[in-house]
Each structure stands twice: as C-alpha cells, then as structure tokens.
Design a protein around this motif. Structure first.
Motif, mmCIF file in Angstrom:
data_model
loop_
_atom_site.group_PDB
_atom_site.id
_atom_site.type_symbol
_atom_site.label_atom_id
_atom_site.label_comp_id
_atom_site.label_asym_id
_atom_site.label_seq_id
_atom_site.Cartn_x
_atom_site.Cartn_y
_atom_site.Cartn_z
ATOM 1 N N LEU A 246 0.800 -1.216 0.000
ATOM 2 C CA LEU A 246 0.000 0.000 0.000
ATOM 3 C C LEU A 246 0.837 1.272 0.000
ATOM 4 N N ARG B 205 1.488 2.101 -5.053
ATOM 5 C CA ARG B 205 0.150 2.557 -5.433
ATOM 6 C C ARG B 205 0.080 4.073 -5.377
ATOM 7 N N PRO C 78 -1.120 7.453 -4.325
ATOM 8 C CA PRO C 78 -1.848 7.842 -3.116
ATOM 9 C C PRO C 78 -3.209 8.469 -3.403
ATOM 10 N N ASN D 184 -5.404 7.926 -6.375
ATOM 11 C CA ASN D 184 -6.440 7.069 -6.964
ATOM 12 C C ASN D 184 -6.298 5.600 -6.609
ATOM 13 N N GLY D 185 -5.216 5.219 -5.919
ATOM 14 C CA GLY D 185 -5.063 3.835 -5.472
ATOM 15 C C GLY D 185 -4.621 2.866 -6.547
ATOM 16 N N GLN D 186 -4.352 3.328 -7.768
ATOM 17 C CA GLN D 186 -3.967 2.408 -8.826
ATOM 18 C C GLN D 186 -2.499 2.005 -8.691
ATOM 19 N N ARG D 187 -2.212 0.781 -9.145
ATOM 20 C CA ARG D 187 -0.839 0.280 -9.065
ATOM 21 C C ARG D 187 0.104 1.087 -9.957
ATOM 22 N N TRP E 188 -7.309 -4.177 7.099
ATOM 23 C CA TRP E 188 -7.201 -4.401 5.655
ATOM 24 C C TRP E 188 -6.835 -5.861 5.383
#
Length: 375
Positions: free
Chosen positions: A37, A42, A44, A46-49, A89
């Motif tokens: 995380l 990723r 920060p 949009n969380g996409q890899r 999580w």
C-alpha cells in the motif's frame, strides 16, 4: 482489530503466518508485495498500481514482520523494502480459507411474493445522500426498487439514471417507448401479456440495469411483475440439482433480428456461475430463444426438462411481486438477476411507459463511494 500473537515467517521466507481474531491466516510473500500500500507501489490519490509484476524480483521473501499500532510492518527481500499493512485491511482481504464460495454473495437476499418493493421519492433521492445510499443498497440486495414523486414527462427516466451513472444506448435508442403499436417490431409494443423475462439476452454483454417509467396508465390491466431469478434458480437446484447443473453447464442461444440492419446473437447459459460457483446472472427470455445446439444429444431431454421446470417456477405466482405503476412512478431492475413481466391490457384507455438501459458498475461505484463516507 488486534492480532493476538507475534507474526511468524516460514523457514524459507515465502509465507507469513498471522493470527487475526481467533484464526491463523497465511499470506504469500509475493501476494503481500504485489498488494503493498506504499506510495511507490500505489498512487496515493487514486489507489492504482504504479508497478507490474515484471517490476518485482523473481523471488520475493520476508525477513521481518512486527506489529505496531494496529499495523503489520513487513520487510521484503531482496529489495530491503518495509511496508505497513493495517490489520483490518488484511482481515478484509484474507484468502486462506477452505470454505467453498457461497452460491450468493453476502449483499444478495433472495425473495418471493411476500417481498414489499423498496421505494423512494425522487426528490429525496436527489437531495439526500442517506436516502440515495439506502435505495441503491436495496437494488444491490434485492435487484429492484421503485421510484415515486416523478413528473410524468418524456425523458424523465433519465433523472433516475443520473442518480448513479449513465444511459447505455442500444439500437432501440437512448430510450424506448412501451405502448401499443400497429405492426410492432417487438412484442413489448403490444397489449399482450409477457412472461417474466430478462431483457436483451441476445446481447453480450447484456445491459445490466433497466428503468421503466410511467407517463400514462388508464388502460385496464397491464400490471407490472418482477420475479427473483436467483430465487428461482435456487428453487430449481433444491428440487433438481442435476437439472440446475445442466442449465449452468451448457450455453443457451438467443437471437434478435426484428429490425432492419440488426442481427444480434449470443451464446450464454441461462444460469451463469462464476468460476468459483457463485450465482452471477440469469438469462431467460422465451421470445428471444434460438435453437439450442450446444447440449449433447444424450443430455438434451434432461436439459429440456430442467428448462421447463425453471419456466414453471418463474410462472409460479408464489414467486412474483406485482404492482401497477401510476403516472410519475418508475422501477429499476438488475437485468442480470430480476425478471420482469406485465399482465395483458385492453385497448381501452392509454398505457405509456418509457424505458432505458444503464449499467450496474456505475450503480455499485456510486453506492461504494456513499458507503465509504460513512465508514
């Protein structure tokens, strides 16, 4: 959530053992690294890899794991990189289980004729996030809901789609009319009663949501009905597991060529399961059924027997919820699950509905965002 013991790394460093609640859970080192995380892995925002598997070492191992303030801190080798994972999580994303996947997901509840249609006022849906969240959650759980308090005007059904997503345009246009026509291109445009069905099974993918809004309804009859296709499939499975497996295991063919320049065909099972066995969708529409040629000869008779029984279950009044829309009312159905129908109606009076299609990903996205506000 607090872990109740010190995390343990396997001798070869490829597996983490962690006690979450009362159960020990295992995670592979490569899974943890791929799902890290941190901001280098990723985005920060949009969380996409930001990485692919090709960016990771061929062999990933763990050399340290410790708990601090509700998080697990892990060091990966050969990178020497330490990442933190919230215990909540990890608990939400555990995959170390031997239990088979449920036939229905946790947010789906089957229903029958005793079901009271979920309903909400359009103005409240447009102005109150709590009302909109609860209404969308009802569609996720039951596959349909009503809307009241609309102005009965042409195109008014787009206000419903605007609550969560976008109209899916088809060869029928952005919207289609449902009223009696002379020489109709589709039986939906006559006064005939219609068996409960899902719409457009000849498309791949099918439109996953349908909205029908009432502008006029002074005709005698014409009540709307909805049937839970998942509940019907579960009933078939309880009565005839082998028949359920046949309908899930072989594709049905559907076709529509009723308009000039249109030739739609699909090949999908009537009962569709995900690879792990969860009910995913129902396709049922006798009017659009094409000759089935994908079932082996020695199974065809049993396949037809199961098909007939599913049809009988769908026609059983114990399965149906019915209501008559008044002008200014509408309903929405999950077209991958809930079958809709109508009673026949006479030529006296007027019956005018407008319909459109949309897609469920927008609805589920909007619902998830609203639920995240309350988390």
């Amino acid at each position: 959530m607090n872990a109740q013991s010190t995390p343990r790394i396997s001798a070869d460093g490829t597996v983490l053992h962690l006690l979450l609640g009362e159960a020990e859970t295992r995670f592979h080192a490569i899974w943890l690294r791929d799902n890290a995380l941190d901001a280098d892995t990723r985005d920060p925002g949009n969380g996409q890899r930001l990485i692919t598997l090709g960016d990771l070492p061929d062999t990933v191992t763990l050399t340290d794991a410790r708990l601090a303030e509700g998080q697990l801190h892990i060091t990966f080798q050969p990178e020497g990189k330490t990442c933190a994972f919230p215990l909540r999580w990890l608990a939400d994303h555990t995959y170390d289980t031997s239990a088979p996947a449920p036939l229905l997901t946790k947010n789906v509840t089957p229903w029958d004729s005793a079901m009271a249609p979920p309903s909400a006022d359009l103005t409240a849906l447009q102005t109150n996030d709590d009302t909109r969240r609860d209404w969308l959650a009802s569609i996720r759980r039951y596959g349909f809901a009503k809307v009241t308090g609309m102005t009965p005007r042409e195109g008014g059904l787009f206000d419903i789609v605007d609550l969560f997503g976008y109209v899916r345009e088809t060869n029928y246009g952005r919207l289609f009319e449902v009223r009696t026509e002379v020489n109709p291109t589709n039986l939906a445009y006559t006064g005939l009663g219609l068996q409960a069905h899902t719409d457009n099974p000849y498309r791949d993918p099918v439109p996953t949501l349908q909205v029908l809004a009432c502008l006029e309804n002074s005709a005698t009859g014409g009540e709307n009905m909805v049937v839970d296709g998942f509940a019907a499939a579960l009933r078939l499975r309880d009565e005839n597991p082998a028949g359920f497996d046949l309908l899930a295991g072989y594709p049905m063919r559907f076709a529509y060529t009723g308009s000039a320049g249109v030739a739609l065909h699909s090949r999908r099972p009537m009962i569709e399961l995900s690879p792990d066995g969860t009910l995913q969708s129902i396709r049922f529409n006798a009017r659009s059924a094409a000759p089935c040629t994908d079932v082996p000869f020695d199974k065809m008779a049993d396949w037809y027997a199961a098909y007939r029984r599913l049809s009988d279950i769908i026609d059983d009044t114990a399965q149906e919820v019915h209501f008559k829309l008044a002008p200014g009312e509408a309903f929405i159905v999950d077209n991958t699950r809930v079958l809709h129908a109508r009673k026949g109606y006479s030529g006296a009076g007027n019956r005018w509905l407008q319909g459109c299609y949309a897609d469920k990903d927008g609805l589920l996205s909007t619902l998830a965002a609203l639920e995240a506000q309350d988390a």
